[in-house]
Design a protein around this motif. Sequence first.
Motif, mmCIF file in Angstrom:
data_model
loop_
_atom_site.group_PDB
_atom_site.id
_atom_site.type_symbol
_atom_site.label_atom_id
_atom_site.label_comp_id
_atom_site.label_asym_id
_atom_site.label_seq_id
_atom_site.Cartn_x
_atom_site.Cartn_y
_atom_site.Cartn_z
ATOM 1 N N VAL A 158 32.986 8.060 41.135
ATOM 2 C CA VAL A 158 32.867 7.181 39.965
ATOM 3 C C VAL A 158 33.530 7.442 38.747
ATOM 4 C CG1 VAL A 158 30.308 6.338 40.691
ATOM 5 C CG2 VAL A 158 30.601 7.969 39.171
ATOM 6 N N SER A 159 33.462 6.740 37.585
ATOM 7 C CA SER A 159 34.027 6.909 36.467
ATOM 8 C C SER A 159 33.014 6.994 35.431
ATOM 9 C CB SER A 159 35.408 5.969 36.389
ATOM 10 O OG SER A 159 34.707 4.669 36.088
ATOM 11 N N ASP A 160 33.369 7.534 34.189
ATOM 12 C CA ASP A 160 34.582 7.967 33.513
ATOM 13 C C ASP A 160 34.291 9.399 33.422
ATOM 14 O OD1 ASP A 160 36.506 8.328 31.443
ATOM 15 O OD2 ASP A 160 37.104 6.659 31.994
ATOM 16 N N TYR A 161 35.433 10.181 33.551
ATOM 17 C CA TYR A 161 35.329 11.701 33.431
ATOM 18 C C TYR A 161 36.395 11.921 32.521
ATOM 19 C CZ TYR A 161 32.003 12.034 37.400
ATOM 20 O OH TYR A 161 30.910 11.828 38.231
ATOM 21 N N SER A 162 36.845 11.241 31.567
ATOM 22 C CA SER A 162 37.991 11.512 30.553
ATOM 23 C C SER A 162 37.241 12.357 29.524
ATOM 24 C CB SER A 162 38.311 10.281 29.894
ATOM 25 O OG SER A 162 37.271 9.704 29.313
ATOM 26 N N ASP A 163 37.914 13.054 28.852
ATOM 27 C CA ASP A 163 37.400 14.174 27.695
ATOM 28 C C ASP A 163 36.615 13.275 26.834
ATOM 29 O OD1 ASP A 163 38.707 16.069 28.898
ATOM 30 O OD2 ASP A 163 40.607 16.191 27.567
ATOM 31 N N GLN A 164 37.059 12.230 26.396
ATOM 32 C CA GLN A 164 36.081 11.515 25.456
ATOM 33 C C GLN A 164 34.828 11.005 26.151
ATOM 34 O OE1 GLN A 164 38.137 7.918 23.939
ATOM 35 N NE2 GLN A 164 36.478 6.980 22.969
ATOM 36 N N SER A 165 34.671 10.614 27.313
ATOM 37 C CA SER A 165 33.563 10.360 27.902
ATOM 38 C C SER A 165 32.665 11.568 27.972
ATOM 39 C CB SER A 165 33.700 9.663 29.273
ATOM 40 O OG SER A 165 32.631 9.255 30.001
ATOM 41 N N ILE A 166 33.083 12.861 28.514
ATOM 42 C CA ILE A 166 32.541 14.005 28.619
ATOM 43 C C ILE A 166 31.788 14.259 27.153
ATOM 44 C CG2 ILE A 166 32.478 16.395 29.066
ATOM 45 C CD1 ILE A 166 34.832 15.684 31.063
ATOM 46 N N GLN A 167 32.693 14.214 26.124
ATOM 47 C CA GLN A 167 32.090 14.540 24.738
ATOM 48 C C GLN A 167 31.066 13.589 24.475
ATOM 49 O OE1 GLN A 167 32.800 17.381 22.912
ATOM 50 N NE2 GLN A 167 34.256 17.971 24.348
ATOM 51 N N GLY A 168 31.170 12.329 24.822
ATOM 52 C CA GLY A 168 30.123 11.321 24.431
ATOM 53 C C GLY A 168 28.816 11.503 25.207
ATOM 54 N N PHE A 169 29.017 11.963 26.359
ATOM 55 C CA PHE A 169 27.681 12.339 27.240
ATOM 56 C C PHE A 169 26.887 13.599 26.592
ATOM 57 C CE2 PHE A 169 25.899 14.221 31.308
ATOM 58 C CZ PHE A 169 24.892 13.410 31.161
ATOM 59 N N ARG A 170 27.746 14.525 26.158
ATOM 60 C CA ARG A 170 27.038 15.754 25.510
ATOM 61 C C ARG A 170 26.323 15.281 24.032
ATOM 62 N NH1 ARG A 170 32.242 19.615 26.213
ATOM 63 N NH2 ARG A 170 31.740 20.289 28.400
ATOM 64 N N GLN A 171 26.691 14.160 23.525
ATOM 65 C CA GLN A 171 26.237 13.674 22.457
ATOM 66 C C GLN A 171 24.849 12.756 22.731
ATOM 67 O OE1 GLN A 171 27.606 15.762 19.703
ATOM 68 N NE2 GLN A 171 27.567 13.594 18.358
ATOM 69 N N PHE A 172 25.126 11.933 23.711
ATOM 70 C CA PHE A 172 23.957 11.201 24.473
ATOM 71 C C PHE A 172 22.687 12.375 24.687
ATOM 72 C CE2 PHE A 172 21.808 9.803 28.253
ATOM 73 C CZ PHE A 172 21.238 8.674 27.845
ATOM 74 N N TRP A 212 23.332 10.790 33.316
ATOM 75 C CA TRP A 212 24.599 10.409 33.582
ATOM 76 C C TRP A 212 24.693 8.918 33.830
ATOM 77 C CZ3 TRP A 212 29.590 10.797 32.350
ATOM 78 C CH2 TRP A 212 30.400 10.639 32.922
ATOM 79 N N HIS A 213 23.808 8.310 34.753
ATOM 80 C CA HIS A 213 24.038 6.825 34.978
ATOM 81 C C HIS A 213 23.694 6.207 33.779
ATOM 82 C CE1 HIS A 213 25.470 7.457 38.947
ATOM 83 N NE2 HIS A 213 24.553 7.770 39.530
ATOM 84 N N GLU A 214 22.711 6.508 33.207
ATOM 85 C CA GLU A 214 22.201 5.629 32.054
ATOM 86 C C GLU A 214 23.468 5.746 30.845
ATOM 87 O OE1 GLU A 214 18.720 5.481 28.459
ATOM 88 O OE2 GLU A 214 18.455 6.797 30.326
ATOM 89 N N TYR A 215 23.976 6.884 30.662
ATOM 90 C CA TYR A 215 24.942 6.855 29.757
ATOM 91 C C TYR A 215 26.217 6.048 30.051
ATOM 92 C CZ TYR A 215 29.062 8.671 27.120
ATOM 93 O OH TYR A 215 30.109 9.006 26.381
ATOM 94 N N ARG A 216 26.512 6.106 31.379
ATOM 95 C CA ARG A 216 27.685 4.983 31.899
ATOM 96 C C ARG A 216 27.348 3.817 31.605
ATOM 97 N NH1 ARG A 216 27.818 5.641 37.165
ATOM 98 N NH2 ARG A 216 29.703 4.709 37.632
ATOM 99 N N GLN A 217 26.160 3.401 31.789
ATOM 100 C CA GLN A 217 25.668 2.122 31.520
ATOM 101 C C GLN A 217 25.868 1.627 30.176
ATOM 102 O OE1 GLN A 217 21.728 0.737 33.175
ATOM 103 N NE2 GLN A 217 22.120 2.269 34.849
ATOM 104 N N ARG A 218 25.395 2.528 29.252
ATOM 105 C CA ARG A 218 25.827 2.140 27.695
ATOM 106 C C ARG A 218 27.132 2.114 27.221
ATOM 107 N NH1 ARG A 218 21.421 5.625 24.122
ATOM 108 N NH2 ARG A 218 19.486 5.062 25.236
ATOM 109 N N GLN A 219 27.971 2.941 28.363
ATOM 110 C CA GLN A 219 29.317 2.596 27.742
ATOM 111 C C GLN A 219 29.834 1.104 28.132
ATOM 112 O OE1 GLN A 219 30.860 5.690 30.450
ATOM 113 N NE2 GLN A 219 31.523 6.824 28.702
ATOM 114 N N VAL A 220 29.355 0.751 29.297
ATOM 115 C CA VAL A 220 29.647 -0.743 29.487
ATOM 116 C C VAL A 220 29.116 -1.723 28.395
ATOM 117 C CG1 VAL A 220 29.498 -2.627 31.111
ATOM 118 C CG2 VAL A 220 29.884 -0.448 32.001
ATOM 119 N N THR A 221 27.831 -1.582 28.124
ATOM 120 C CA THR A 221 27.244 -2.228 27.020
ATOM 121 C C THR A 221 27.917 -2.382 25.691
ATOM 122 O OG1 THR A 221 25.098 -2.219 28.181
ATOM 123 C CG2 THR A 221 24.984 -2.763 25.746
#
Length: 649
Positions: free
Chosen positions: A252-266, A458-467
């Motif tokens: 799945v996506s997204d594993y960009s640096d920006q997404s990884i940093q955002g997940f850590r903040q989450f 991880w999935h909850e964070y990915r959902q928030r990215q869409v929202t």
Amino acid sequence: MNQFPQDGNSVSGPLGWAAALALALLICLAWLGVDLQRDLAQKRLLLLPMIGALDNCLLSRGPTSNVETCGGDTDSAAGLIEGTLNSLGPRRSADGIYEVGYTLNVPLLRLFTLSADGRWVIDEAAAKRVANTIRRSERPMVLYMFSTHFSVGGALEKQLGADPRNLAYGPTGQPMDKGRYYHLDIYPWSVVDHSNSLTRMRETAINAVLEQVCQLPLRDRKKVHGVTVLGELHHLFPDFESGMGVSTSYQVSDYSDQSIQGFRQFLRARFVNVRALNEALGGDYRSFDEVVPPAKDIRTQRLSRYQDHIDSYATGVLPISGWAHEVNGPSAKAPWIHIFVNGLPVAKVPANLARQDVFTAVPSVGSADVGWRYDLNYSALAKGMHRIDIALEPADGGPMQYLAGRWVGVMGRDQAPPRLAPQSPLPPMSAKRSGTSFWLDAPSDQLSLYYNPLVPHWHEYRQRQVTDYLKHFASLVRHSCLGSGSVYTHQIVPFANPGWDASRFAIDDSLGDSTGMQLGISLYGRATYGPEMIDWLRSRRSKVAGVGAHGGSRAYGVTEFHPLKGMSARELNQVLMRHHAEGAQFISFFMEPRVKGKLFEPGINLFSFDPQNVAYGSDSLYEAMANILRAKSHDEPSRAVATGSAATP
């Protein structure tokens, strides 16, 4: 004893009072029914078809348009819209319940032209044609400013697709490749970066359209009954066309640096400190900066930590699904599927969910509504080998039939061989009847299951990215002259397909109230007419009641609609009325462009309501819709259309 006095002037005794109250309640319900019908008639349901080939009229270059193609109009699509809709029927239905307008679909990335100095700039004439269309048509409409992952062609799109910042990143840390869906290219656009060139182009195009629309007189702006932005928005994954199901092969996506940093903040916001994080995950992280999103399969790849593992089952849920059909079963009822774990009953579900793939491959089943699914929370099971057995309870109430069994292993982190879990005997049941057809799609036999508690986060964070990405664009509309009106999502509902893995799309959060937008959903097959969608809508309202931008509003829009089967006018009307009663403000469906009743462009969208489109009963649906608009009243449907709870198949 007779509780009613002979003179009929009073009521005595508790039973008499009960009878009187019951009578009063019936009278109130009768009045409520009358009021409901009156309310529905007073507020018409808008039927807003999305007409193909409007681009020919909106985006044409040069001093004049193709006058014949655009219905005699040189600088709008209004002529083509009128010609197409007049072929379908009157603007208002004879019974006063429906009003026919249109969905004006504007392809954002095609509103640009290349300037002499090599810059992409808005084609002001094209943006003005959008506003001209609204001004010249007297019909109600929804403005659909779309830019999805489906290719619309053109040099700008190719240029944007060559920029890695615009693309979603896969588990390898590299941009995902362009894919295909049927005959269309799929761009894996990022939903993470709000400052990349793709986002800026979308913003520029939306603002240009809104600027032109906001110059219209108030009378014309009132024709806009809603705005939808971007369209279908979700995370992408490889092999999009055939890779939507549950599987151990999971990317799945997204594993960009920006997404990884955002997940850590989450995670920092959720757990506050690393100790709490480790307690929740069973981890040994020394800081949040050590956390990486799960991206590997423990069966085939070396992990740095157990928390690196991910697949369709790593959330702790095991989808058990398949299809079943009885040749001689009652046509109005579906059989029940019983699921047993280690010999004990755990669930009973109806075999009535949409499986268009089954109907296409096995037409003899007579309908696509033969699927079933149950999601088992295996994270609550002890480590070990567990037996799953499937049985069918016939729709006519006959003896239970045994269908199939599977073994699954709930594994520990050490991957030690699992021991056999205690087993109980199954209840008495017969072998499968000769007239019963079935298939068990999932799980596969001897499937190993590894629950990773990091995966749900991880999935909850990915959902928030869409929202969050949707909210970003909705805010543009909110700050315009149309901001006081309804802004809708235009989302698919993956859970309506029992064979799909909804976690791949990460769309669930955007179907709730957190976007601050009105719900707009695209419904196909049983999702248009079955009780499951109605139940979900009611459940959604109860969850968000009093919360968010519209407080659990009943109002929603159906942004795409196709039952995937032919219907009579009575049946289709019953479906439309059910959505109207549940709060649908509009229903949109595809139509082919027509001038004086004739198609002017070769090639038909498979899902267009059209008299020349035999796919999925589309010709029948066109005829049914035309009859609904012309009929003064509608008889009861010839066969029941589900309106109650999904608990009864």
